[in-house]
Design a protein around this motif. Sequence first.
Motif, PDB file in Angstrom:
ATOM      1  N   ILE A  18      -4.518 -13.721 -22.240  1.00 36.34           N
ATOM      2  CA  ILE A  18      -5.542 -12.823 -22.800  1.00 36.34           C
ATOM      3  C   ILE A  18      -6.944 -13.247 -22.376  1.00 36.34           C
ATOM      4  N   GLY A  19      -7.302 -14.482 -22.640  1.00 34.00           N
ATOM      5  CA  GLY A  19      -8.652 -14.961 -22.318  1.00 34.00           C
ATOM      6  C   GLY A  19      -8.940 -14.943 -20.831  1.00 34.00           C
ATOM      7  N   GLU A  20      -7.971 -15.333 -20.033  1.00 32.08           N
ATOM      8  CA  GLU A  20      -8.125 -15.356 -18.573  1.00 32.08           C
ATOM      9  C   GLU A  20      -8.458 -13.962 -18.043  1.00 32.08           C
ATOM     10  N   ILE A  21      -7.732 -12.971 -18.525  1.00 33.65           N
ATOM     11  CA  ILE A  21      -7.929 -11.608 -18.023  1.00 33.65           C
ATOM     12  C   ILE A  21      -9.206 -10.993 -18.578  1.00 33.65           C
ATOM     13  N   LEU A  22      -9.469 -11.179 -19.877  1.00 32.65           N
ATOM     14  CA  LEU A  22     -10.719 -10.656 -20.437  1.00 32.65           C
ATOM     15  C   LEU A  22     -11.931 -11.263 -19.739  1.00 32.65           C
ATOM     16  N   SER A  23     -11.858 -12.538 -19.388  1.00 37.11           N
ATOM     17  CA  SER A  23     -13.001 -13.186 -18.745  1.00 37.11           C
ATOM     18  C   SER A  23     -13.290 -12.562 -17.377  1.00 37.11           C
ATOM     19  N   ARG A  24     -12.284 -12.072 -16.692  1.00 39.67           N
ATOM     20  CA  ARG A  24     -12.516 -11.410 -15.396  1.00 39.67           C
ATOM     21  C   ARG A  24     -13.312 -10.127 -15.573  1.00 39.67           C
ATOM     22  N   PHE A  25     -12.960  -9.358 -16.606  1.00 40.98           N
ATOM     23  CA  PHE A  25     -13.695  -8.115 -16.857  1.00 40.98           C
ATOM     24  C   PHE A  25     -15.138  -8.408 -17.254  1.00 40.98           C
ATOM     25  N   GLU A  26     -15.335  -9.420 -18.082  1.00 42.41           N
ATOM     26  CA  GLU A  26     -16.692  -9.788 -18.479  1.00 42.41           C
ATOM     27  C   GLU A  26     -17.495 -10.301 -17.285  1.00 42.41           C
ATOM     28  N   ALA A  27     -16.872 -11.113 -16.449  1.00 37.44           N
ATOM     29  CA  ALA A  27     -17.579 -11.648 -15.280  1.00 37.44           C
ATOM     30  C   ALA A  27     -17.998 -10.530 -14.331  1.00 37.44           C
ATOM     31  N   LYS A  28     -17.240  -9.451 -14.304  1.00 35.54           N
ATOM     32  CA  LYS A  28     -17.567  -8.309 -13.448  1.00 35.54           C
ATOM     33  C   LYS A  28     -18.744  -7.506 -14.000  1.00 35.54           C
ATOM     34  N   GLY A  29     -19.099  -7.753 -15.261  1.00 42.03           N
ATOM     35  CA  GLY A  29     -20.222  -7.039 -15.866  1.00 42.03           C
ATOM     36  C   GLY A  29     -19.798  -5.925 -16.797  1.00 42.03           C
ATOM     37  N   LEU A  30     -18.503  -5.777 -17.022  1.00 43.68           N
ATOM     38  CA  LEU A  30     -18.037  -4.778 -17.978  1.00 43.68           C
ATOM     39  C   LEU A  30     -18.262  -5.308 -19.392  1.00 43.68           C
ATOM     40  N   GLN A  31     -18.568  -4.417 -20.297  1.00 40.55           N
ATOM     41  CA  GLN A  31     -18.897  -4.794 -21.664  1.00 40.55           C
ATOM     42  C   GLN A  31     -17.737  -4.427 -22.593  1.00 40.55           C
ATOM     43  N   ILE A  32     -17.298  -5.369 -23.382  1.00 41.44           N
ATOM     44  CA  ILE A  32     -16.271  -5.100 -24.377  1.00 41.44           C
ATOM     45  C   ILE A  32     -16.944  -4.433 -25.568  1.00 41.44           C
ATOM     46  N   VAL A  33     -16.534  -3.185 -25.869  1.00 38.94           N
ATOM     47  CA  VAL A  33     -17.112  -2.456 -26.997  1.00 38.94           C
ATOM     48  C   VAL A  33     -16.086  -2.196 -28.092  1.00 38.94           C
ATOM     49  N   GLY A  34     -14.847  -2.618 -27.867  1.00 34.93           N
ATOM     50  CA  GLY A  34     -13.790  -2.517 -28.866  1.00 34.93           C
ATOM     51  C   GLY A  34     -12.677  -3.481 -28.497  1.00 34.93           C
ATOM     52  N   LEU A  35     -12.115  -4.137 -29.521  1.00 35.68           N
ATOM     53  CA  LEU A  35     -11.093  -5.157 -29.250  1.00 35.68           C
ATOM     54  C   LEU A  35     -10.245  -5.363 -30.494  1.00 35.68           C
ATOM     55  N   LYS A  36      -8.918  -5.251 -30.342  1.00 34.38           N
ATOM     56  CA  LYS A  36      -8.032  -5.556 -31.471  1.00 34.38           C
ATOM     57  C   LYS A  36      -6.612  -5.790 -30.975  1.00 34.38           C
ATOM     58  N   MET A  37      -5.902  -6.628 -31.746  1.00 34.70           N
ATOM     59  CA  MET A  37      -4.497  -6.881 -31.477  1.00 34.70           C
ATOM     60  C   MET A  37      -3.686  -6.002 -32.418  1.00 34.70           C
ATOM     61  N   ILE A  38      -2.690  -5.307 -31.845  1.00 35.46           N
ATOM     62  CA  ILE A  38      -1.842  -4.437 -32.654  1.00 35.46           C
ATOM     63  C   ILE A  38      -0.397  -4.539 -32.185  1.00 35.46           C
ATOM     64  N   GLN A  39       0.489  -4.110 -33.042  1.00 33.12           N
ATOM     65  CA  GLN A  39       1.906  -3.959 -32.695  1.00 33.12           C
ATOM     66  C   GLN A  39       2.119  -2.473 -32.417  1.00 33.12           C
ATOM     67  N   VAL A  40       2.470  -2.117 -31.193  1.00 31.57           N
ATOM     68  CA  VAL A  40       2.716  -0.717 -30.849  1.00 31.57           C
ATOM     69  C   VAL A  40       4.033  -0.291 -31.498  1.00 31.57           C
ATOM     70  N   THR A  41       4.000   0.827 -32.186  1.00 33.07           N
ATOM     71  CA  THR A  41       5.185   1.387 -32.815  1.00 33.07           C
ATOM     72  C   THR A  41       5.865   2.353 -31.831  1.00 33.07           C
ATOM     73  N   PRO A  42       7.135   2.677 -32.072  1.00 30.31           N
ATOM     74  CA  PRO A  42       7.769   3.688 -31.219  1.00 30.31           C
ATOM     75  C   PRO A  42       6.997   5.010 -31.208  1.00 30.31           C
ATOM     76  N   GLU A  43       6.444   5.395 -32.359  1.00 24.55           N
ATOM     77  CA  GLU A  43       5.659   6.646 -32.423  1.00 24.55           C
ATOM     78  C   GLU A  43       4.426   6.562 -31.527  1.00 24.55           C
ATOM     79  N   LEU A  44       3.678   5.464 -31.615  1.00 20.33           N
ATOM     80  CA  LEU A  44       2.496   5.303 -30.772  1.00 20.33           C
ATOM     81  C   LEU A  44       2.891   5.244 -29.302  1.00 20.33           C
ATOM     82  N   SER A  45       3.988   4.593 -28.999  1.00 19.81           N
ATOM     83  CA  SER A  45       4.472   4.541 -27.618  1.00 19.81           C
ATOM     84  C   SER A  45       4.742   5.947 -27.089  1.00 19.81           C
ATOM     85  N   ARG A  46       5.398   6.772 -27.891  1.00 20.21           N
ATOM     86  CA  ARG A  46       5.684   8.151 -27.464  1.00 20.21           C
ATOM     87  C   ARG A  46       4.400   8.953 -27.243  1.00 20.21           C
TER      88      ARG A  46
END
Length: 152
Positions: A18-46
Motif C-alpha cells: 500500500i505505502g509503496e504504491i501510494l508513494s509513487r502517486f504522490e511523488a508524481k504530484g497527484l493529490q490524495i483527496v479521498g482514502l479508505k480501506m473497505i471490504q468489497v461485498t458481492p453487491e458492490l463487486s457487481r
Amino acid sequence: MQRSLILLKPDCVQRRLIGEILSRFEAKGLQIVGLKMIQVTPELSRQHYAEHVEKPFYQSLEDFITSAPVVAVALEGLEAITVVRDMLGATNGLKAAPGTIRGDFSSSRQMNLVHASDSPESAERELNLYFQPNEFCEYSMNLTPFMRADDE
C-alpha cells in the motif's frame, strides 16, 4: 484537474505494498483527496464490474475482489486518469514495462495490484460507488507551485 479512482486490490493489501504504491502517486504530484480501506461485498463487486457480470470469468473476479480488504483512493491532478494508467502499465503484469507499478510488482493478469478508472465517465461512476461527497477532502498543497505552472 481530473479525479480518478484507484483500488489497491486484495493482492496489494496482502503483499503489504500500500505505502509503496501510494508513494509513487504522490511523488508524481497527484493529490490524495479521498482514502479508505473497505471490504468489497458481492453487491458492490457487481456494481463496480457491471459490464462483466454476465461473462464467464466474472465469478473468479468477484471471488478475488471480495477475498480481502481493498484501499479505495481518490486521486486528483492534471490528466490524472491517463497519468495513473500510464504509471500502472499493462494489465498483465508479465507484459507491463519495468518501471511501471505492475511491471515492478506483478506477474499476473488478475493479481495486478491496482484498478484504475479508464475514462472521466468511469471515474465519476466509480468514485460515486466508493465515496460519499463529504468524504473528499479539498485542500491546497503548499508545493503545488513547484509541481506545475499556474497556467496548467
